[in-house]
Design an enzyme around this catalytic site. Structure first.
Site, mmCIF file in Angstrom:
data_model
loop_
_atom_site.group_PDB
_atom_site.id
_atom_site.type_symbol
_atom_site.label_atom_id
_atom_site.label_comp_id
_atom_site.label_asym_id
_atom_site.label_seq_id
_atom_site.Cartn_x
_atom_site.Cartn_y
_atom_site.Cartn_z
ATOM 1 N N HIS A 138 0.799 -1.233 0.000
ATOM 2 C CA HIS A 138 0.000 0.000 0.000
ATOM 3 C C HIS A 138 0.824 1.271 0.000
ATOM 4 C CE1 HIS A 138 0.978 -0.088 4.269
ATOM 5 N NE2 HIS A 138 0.653 1.178 4.316
HETATM 6 C C1 UD1 Z 1 -1.989 5.631 6.116
HETATM 7 C C2 UD1 Z 1 -0.666 6.099 6.733
HETATM 8 C C3 UD1 Z 1 0.386 5.030 6.534
HETATM 9 C C4 UD1 Z 1 -0.088 3.677 7.024
HETATM 10 C C5 UD1 Z 1 -1.418 3.352 6.343
HETATM 11 C C6 UD1 Z 1 -1.993 2.043 6.799
HETATM 12 C C7 UD1 Z 1 -0.243 8.525 6.676
HETATM 13 C C8 UD1 Z 1 0.548 9.591 6.022
HETATM 14 N N1 UD1 Z 1 -0.183 7.312 6.108
HETATM 15 O O1 UD1 Z 1 -1.774 5.515 4.724
HETATM 16 O O2 UD1 Z 1 1.547 5.392 7.260
HETATM 17 O O3 UD1 Z 1 0.867 2.699 6.727
HETATM 18 O O4 UD1 Z 1 -2.342 4.387 6.661
HETATM 19 O O5 UD1 Z 1 -3.191 1.778 6.146
HETATM 20 O O6 UD1 Z 1 -0.881 8.788 7.656
HETATM 21 N N2 UD1 Z 1 -9.306 4.818 2.387
HETATM 22 C C9 UD1 Z 1 -10.467 4.103 2.414
HETATM 23 N N3 UD1 Z 1 -10.964 3.730 3.625
HETATM 24 C C10 UD1 Z 1 -10.370 4.051 4.798
HETATM 25 C C11 UD1 Z 1 -9.186 4.781 4.746
HETATM 26 C C12 UD1 Z 1 -8.661 5.157 3.544
HETATM 27 O O7 UD1 Z 1 -11.063 3.781 1.378
HETATM 28 O O8 UD1 Z 1 -10.893 3.679 5.866
HETATM 29 C C13 UD1 Z 1 -8.741 5.211 1.083
HETATM 30 C C14 UD1 Z 1 -9.009 6.661 0.780
HETATM 31 O O9 UD1 Z 1 -9.386 6.770 -0.538
HETATM 32 C C15 UD1 Z 1 -7.685 7.341 0.934
HETATM 33 C C16 UD1 Z 1 -6.688 6.208 0.699
HETATM 34 O O10 UD1 Z 1 -7.351 5.001 1.096
HETATM 35 O O11 UD1 Z 1 -7.527 8.379 0.029
HETATM 36 C C17 UD1 Z 1 -5.477 6.390 1.532
HETATM 37 O O12 UD1 Z 1 -5.791 6.624 2.892
HETATM 38 P P1 UD1 Z 1 -4.847 7.568 3.808
HETATM 39 O O13 UD1 Z 1 -5.290 7.510 5.226
HETATM 40 O O14 UD1 Z 1 -4.699 8.894 3.167
HETATM 41 O O15 UD1 Z 1 -3.436 6.897 3.658
HETATM 42 P P2 UD1 Z 1 -2.979 5.381 3.694
HETATM 43 O O16 UD1 Z 1 -2.417 5.054 2.388
HETATM 44 O O17 UD1 Z 1 -4.044 4.483 4.253
#
Ligand code: UD1
Length: 365
Positions: free
Chosen positions: A206
């Site tokens: 991811h």
């Molecule tokens: C975040 C953390 C990362 C961690 C990861 C674990 C930061 C900078 N990054 O990254 O360190 O390893 O979490 O998962 O804080 N989304 C969903 N459902 C959710 C959450 C997210 O669909 O419940 C999607 C959203 O479209 C979002 C994308 O996943 O844009 C990324 O989510 P985000 O929290 O921005 O970063 P992660 O890649 O999950």
């Protein structure tokens, strides 16, 4: 009046780190409130961990959700400040390196509230990782820096953090793993997912660096493709990765392979699947540690690791996106030539006890 502590969680890798601390706080009758920023919000990315680990409902939910880094961080700053000015709080505890970690530490510090950072001092030395920025800045403003490995202590001292703020307490992720291992082993997932013990590889992917460009995602899929020719692969797909597979039209590249695809899975299921796997391919931070503790070979698709003890003493090898390196180490694993790993200092299930001991002494709790 007993002092009040705020425990902050926001994203998936935070939840398991707070669970042992809550248990210890309850045992020691320390007054706390649990704050969920809502950075992660899907059932599979958040609530399942609360259910699996018996974490109480958050006392306060900020409902932030997904957004760009600036917007997400800014929203947390605004909403957490509103909460924090409402009552007298003696300490804010943040864990790990996600955006919620930095944002909440910053709010607390500017309100002159002490900050404790669990998992301090880890450094990838790669400022293109958002987590590296979060770690560095959080550590600079924390009053209690709890570290999981010795390299972190060295990093903090080099950055000018005074020794009396640094506490080498061990790894709270291993506390929660040990607490849940037997329960996880009891699940019967091999039948559910049509897998055989020690006869499948577990994949997680991811990191933006691996999945946010078509070129790099394709490189990772090439490694996956090589792997699935040798062994069945179980791949729970992170929402970021899923979106990008769709966006780059790469879903078709994996559909017909020797792969079991799944939505992201909960803590207990994942722990069960780690213990039964032959090897793990990941770009996660925490999984490098969990696999090392379990002595399962883990190949990490990153350019380096902020957790070097997992390479030096554990079962971790850094392979980047290099298919030749991947092939070489996969071969070693299949011919039993791969390293076995050793026990790592203070990864013993007692980190949360050590943290609470320090806090009780220093804050007169
Ligand atoms: C975040 C953390 C990362 C961690 C990861 C674990 C930061 C900078 N990054 O990254 O360190 O390893 O979490 O998962 O804080 N989304 C969903 N459902 C959710 C959450 C997210 O669909 O419940 C999607 C959203 O479209 C979002 C994308 O996943 O844009 C990324 O989510 P985000 O929290 O921005 O970063 P992660 O890649 O999950």
């Amino acid at each position: 009046m007993p002092k009040l502590i705020y425990l902050v969680v926001g994203a998936r890798p935070n939840f398991m780190k707070i669970a042992p601390l809550i248990k210890e706080f309850k045992k020691e009758k320390i007054k706390f409130k649990l704050i969920h920023t809502g950075q992660h919000y899907d059932y599979n990315m958040s609530k399942v961990f609360f259910d699996d680990l018996g974490i109480p409902e958050p006392d306060i939910h900020l409902n932030i959700g997904s957004a760009s880094h600036a917007v997400q961080t800014a929203k947390i700053l605004i909403e957490f400040e509103k909460v924090l000015v409402r009552e007298k709080v003696s300490l804010v505890v943040v864990v790990g390196d996600v955006n919620s970690t930095l944002a909440c530490a910053l709010v607390a510090k500017k309100l002159h509230i002490k900050v404790a950072h669990i998992e301090a001092g880890l450094r990838s030395f790669n400022m293109e990782m958002p987590e590296e920025i979060n770690r560095l800045l959080t550590d600079q403003i924390s009053d209690f820096l709890f570290t999981t490995e010795k390299s972190a202590v060295i990093n903090l001292k080099r950055e000018g953090i005074s020794s009396d703020k640094i506490f080498f307490v061990g790894n709270i992720m291993i506390d929660v793993l040990i607490m849940n291992l037997e329960k996880a082993k009891e699940l019967n997932l091999l039948d559910k997912y049509n897998l055989k013990k020690n006869d499948y590889a577990l994949i997680t992917l991811h990191r933006p660096s691996n999945v946010d460009t078509k070129e790099n995602l394709e490189k990772m899929l090439n490694i996956l493709n090589f792997l699935q020719e040798k062994i069945k692969v179980f791949f729970p797909i992170h929402p970021r990765t899923k979106k990008n597979l769709e966006k780059f039209d790469l879903e078709k590249n994996i559909k017909d392979l020797n792969i079991v695809l799944s939505h992201p899975i909960g803590y207990l299921e994942f722990l069960n699947l780690m213990t039964n796997s032959k090897l793990i391919l990941t770009d996660s931070g925490g999984i490098q540690e969990e696999a090392s503790y379990l002595k399962i070979p883990v190949l990490t698709a990153r350019m380096g690791t902020e957790r070097p003890v997992t390479v030096e003493e554990g079962t971790n090898t850094i392979i980047g996106r290099d298919i030749d390196k991947a092939k070489r180490h996969i071969e070693e694993i299949f011919t039993s030539k791969y390293k076995n790993g050793k026990n790592i200092e203070y990864w013993d299930g007692r980190a949360s006890k050590r943290i609470v001991k320090v806090l009780k002494e220093k804050l007169n709790l």
